[in-house]
Design an enzyme around this catalytic site. Structure first.
Site, PDB file in Angstrom:
ATOM      1  N   LYS A 119       0.813  -1.216   0.000  1.00  0.00           N
ATOM      2  CA  LYS A 119       0.000   0.000   0.000  1.00  0.00           C
ATOM      3  C   LYS A 119       0.849   1.269   0.000  1.00  0.00           C
ATOM      4  CE  LYS A 119      -4.285  -2.011   1.599  1.00  0.00           C
ATOM      5  NZ  LYS A 119      -3.907  -3.430   1.755  1.00  0.00           N
TER       6      LYS A 119
HETATM    7  C1  PLP Z   1      -4.530  -4.489   1.170  1.00  0.00           C
HETATM    8  C2  PLP Z   1      -3.772  -5.749   1.037  1.00  0.00           C
HETATM    9  C3  PLP Z   1      -4.155  -6.759   0.120  1.00  0.00           C
HETATM   10  C4  PLP Z   1      -5.404  -6.663  -0.731  1.00  0.00           C
HETATM   11  O1  PLP Z   1      -5.312  -5.673  -1.715  1.00  0.00           O
HETATM   12  P1  PLP Z   1      -6.636  -5.134  -2.454  1.00  0.00           P
HETATM   13  O2  PLP Z   1      -6.164  -4.006  -3.279  1.00  0.00           O
HETATM   14  O3  PLP Z   1      -7.554  -4.706  -1.361  1.00  0.00           O
HETATM   15  O4  PLP Z   1      -7.225  -6.257  -3.227  1.00  0.00           O
HETATM   16  C5  PLP Z   1      -3.357  -7.891   0.034  1.00  0.00           C
HETATM   17  N1  PLP Z   1      -2.265  -8.049   0.798  1.00  0.00           N
HETATM   18  C6  PLP Z   1      -1.858  -7.107   1.674  1.00  0.00           C
HETATM   19  C7  PLP Z   1      -0.644  -7.346   2.498  1.00  0.00           C
HETATM   20  C8  PLP Z   1      -2.601  -5.920   1.836  1.00  0.00           C
HETATM   21  O5  PLP Z   1      -2.195  -4.999   2.729  1.00  0.00           O
END
Ligand code: PLP
Length: 474
Positions: A119
């Site tokens: 993120k």
């Molecule tokens: C947020 C997240 C996901 C999922 O991603 P999306 O964009 O919501 O599908 C997967 N793995 C980790 C470690 C995350 O922080």
């Protein structure tokens, strides 16, 4: 470039106008009115640095920031200093190193940013874009959010110290790991406010909704959000699909597959858009955990969001999602960008129901989008973490393990498979210990962060107490 709503009821707007808002006024999500076509630029882009590639791609979507300014923003975001939390042997200047597990099977490491999850890739850009746009407009924003871990910390590390931005982040008291708590609560920046709620994540989320639904309060205190429906986040994520493609191929007539651990359909939505722009992605493999709403859709054509109470609490918690908030963007494309159909389908979803495209014309078009899916369980996760450790000497986190498990089920001879690595194992140490009987390594700079002084206010699960904190600090 103008942006339109998936529900067709909003005036087209430019990037900076939709950056600070959330949903479109008609309840839909914003998407560009068309996807730029870039197949003939791939050769030119191959070999660019990450920051330069980000600038080239984002400038197609962001036409209301002067190019010279956008370039400064990209250069300042994608630095080796910010994405320095690489595992030994990787080069931080790559920003997202590609690691080969075996010929034709790779990990694209997206979690080298400050909070060790993918993120950061988008959120760090958002922090710099927010600061730029707010400064230009002479505005301020108070970001209010609820987190069970990754999103809140990524938002705080992206917004810390930024002018004209404050972050009020709610988290469930005592429910995050000690490492996650330390990451967030040890921030001493004056514009970051951690609020621990006596309750569960859903209680925190409900408070955020209640405050945002109070239109008077929202306007007076300029309440905003950085949740996963924000278009700027999706746009930033498009870039690393290109980077991964260039790393895994030698020439631009080769095809690849990506496998994406999914919850809110945000990350894979960016992959879908990269493909629509002409990046040669043959397959997009969607991996879920026990919360298999999306896997169910791609297998059966039925989209049936679950009630919160039905959501499984799993060892890949960032994918414990019962309703995929970005999925509407994909469906808009799938139904030929017919907003009337999207409105009809989401009338059901918003009323707590489901819809089925099975047997109809749109299900028949699904294969054109290249998405296939699978799901993974706690036992699969443990077995995959163990296998990848023993076979390749690589330690992967629980979400990435879900990706590797499902990727293996969809490998095609001769088609390189790139699994997106979404977090570092240290964030989910308990499951790593269960799988491997040893502790994950952590970057030296983060040794002992659990012992740093923490800054957090604890409140009851009461809207008034949270509003009170916001009023006091604004
Ligand atoms: C947020 C997240 C996901 C999922 O991603 P999306 O964009 O919501 O599908 C997967 N793995 C980790 C470690 C995350 O922080």
């Amino acid at each position: 470039m103008n942006y339109v709503s998936t529900r067709g009821g909003a005036e087209p707007q430019e990037f900076c106008d939709i950056l600070l808002g959330g949903l479109a006024p008609d309840g839909g999500l914003y998407l560009p009115e068309s996807y730029p076509q870039v197949a003939d630029r791939l050769d030119e882009w191959r070999g660019l640095s990450y920051a330069e590639l980000a600038f080239r791609i984002l400038s197609l979507f962001i036409t209301d920031i002067p190019p010279a300014d956008l370039r400064v923003i990209c250069d300042k975001t994608y630095t080796a200093q910010t994405y320095r939390w690489c595992r030994p042997g990787r080069d931080a200047a790559d920003i997202v190193p590609l690691t080969m597990l075996e010929p034709g099977f790779h990990l694209l490491e997206l979690s080298n940013g400050p909070t060790l999850a993918f993120k950061d890739m988008a959120m760090q850009l958002l922090g710099n874009l927010f600061e730029y746009v707010l400064e230009k407009r002479g505005e301020t924003i108070n970001i209010l959010g609820a987190t069970s871990g990754d999103t809140g910390s990524a938002a705080e590390y992206a917004m810390r110290g930024k002018h004209n931005v404050r972050v009020f982040m709610l988290s469930p008291e005592g429910k995050m790991s000690a490492f996650q708590r330390a990451q967030m609560y040890s921030l001493q920046d004056e514009n970051i406010f951690n609020i621990a709620v006596r309750g569960m994540f859903d209680d925190a989320q409900d408070i955020v909704k209640a405050v945002s639904n109070d239109a008077g309060f929202k306007a007076k205190f300029k309440i905003g959000a950085v949740n996963s429906i924000n278009w700027g986040r999706v746009a930033a994520q498009i870039v690393y699909y290109f980077k991964g493609y260039f790393e895994a191929t030698r020439s631009s007539d080769e095809k690849v597959a990506f496998c994406v651990p999914s919850g809110n359909f945000g990350n894979i939505c960016a992959g879908h858009i990269a493909r629509m722009m002409g990046l040669p992605i043959e397959r997009l493999v969607l991996a879920t955990n026990e919360n298999d709403v999306l896997d169910e859709f791609f297998r059966t054509g039925v989209y049936r969001p679950r009630a919160t109470a039905e959501t499984h609490v799993t060892s890949s918690p960032s994918m414990d999602i019962s309703k995929a908030s970005n999925f509407e963007r994909f469906v808009f494309d799938l139904v030929g960008r017919d907003a009337t159909i999207v409105r009809q389908l989401w009338r059901e979803v918003d009323a707590g129901g489901s819809f089925s495209l099975a047997g109809g014309p749109f299900a028949a078009r699904l294969p054109d989008y290249g998405i296939v899916s699978g799901c993974s369980s706690h036992a699969d996760r443990l077995a995959t973490i163990r296998d990848v450790w023993q076979r390749y000497g690589q330690m992967i986190d629980t979400h990435t393990a879900d990706g590797v498990k499902v990727a293996r089920e969809h490998r095609v001879a001769g088609l390189p498979m790139i699994v997106l690595e979404t977090a570092q194992p240290v964030k989910f140490a308990e499951t790593i210990r269960e799988a491997l009987g040893r502790d994950p390594a952590r970057p030296a700079e983060l040794e002992g962060i659990e012992n740093l002084p923490q800054r957090v206010e604890v409140v009851d699960a009461a809207v008034a107490q949270v509003k009170d904190i916001i009023v006091r600090h604004c």
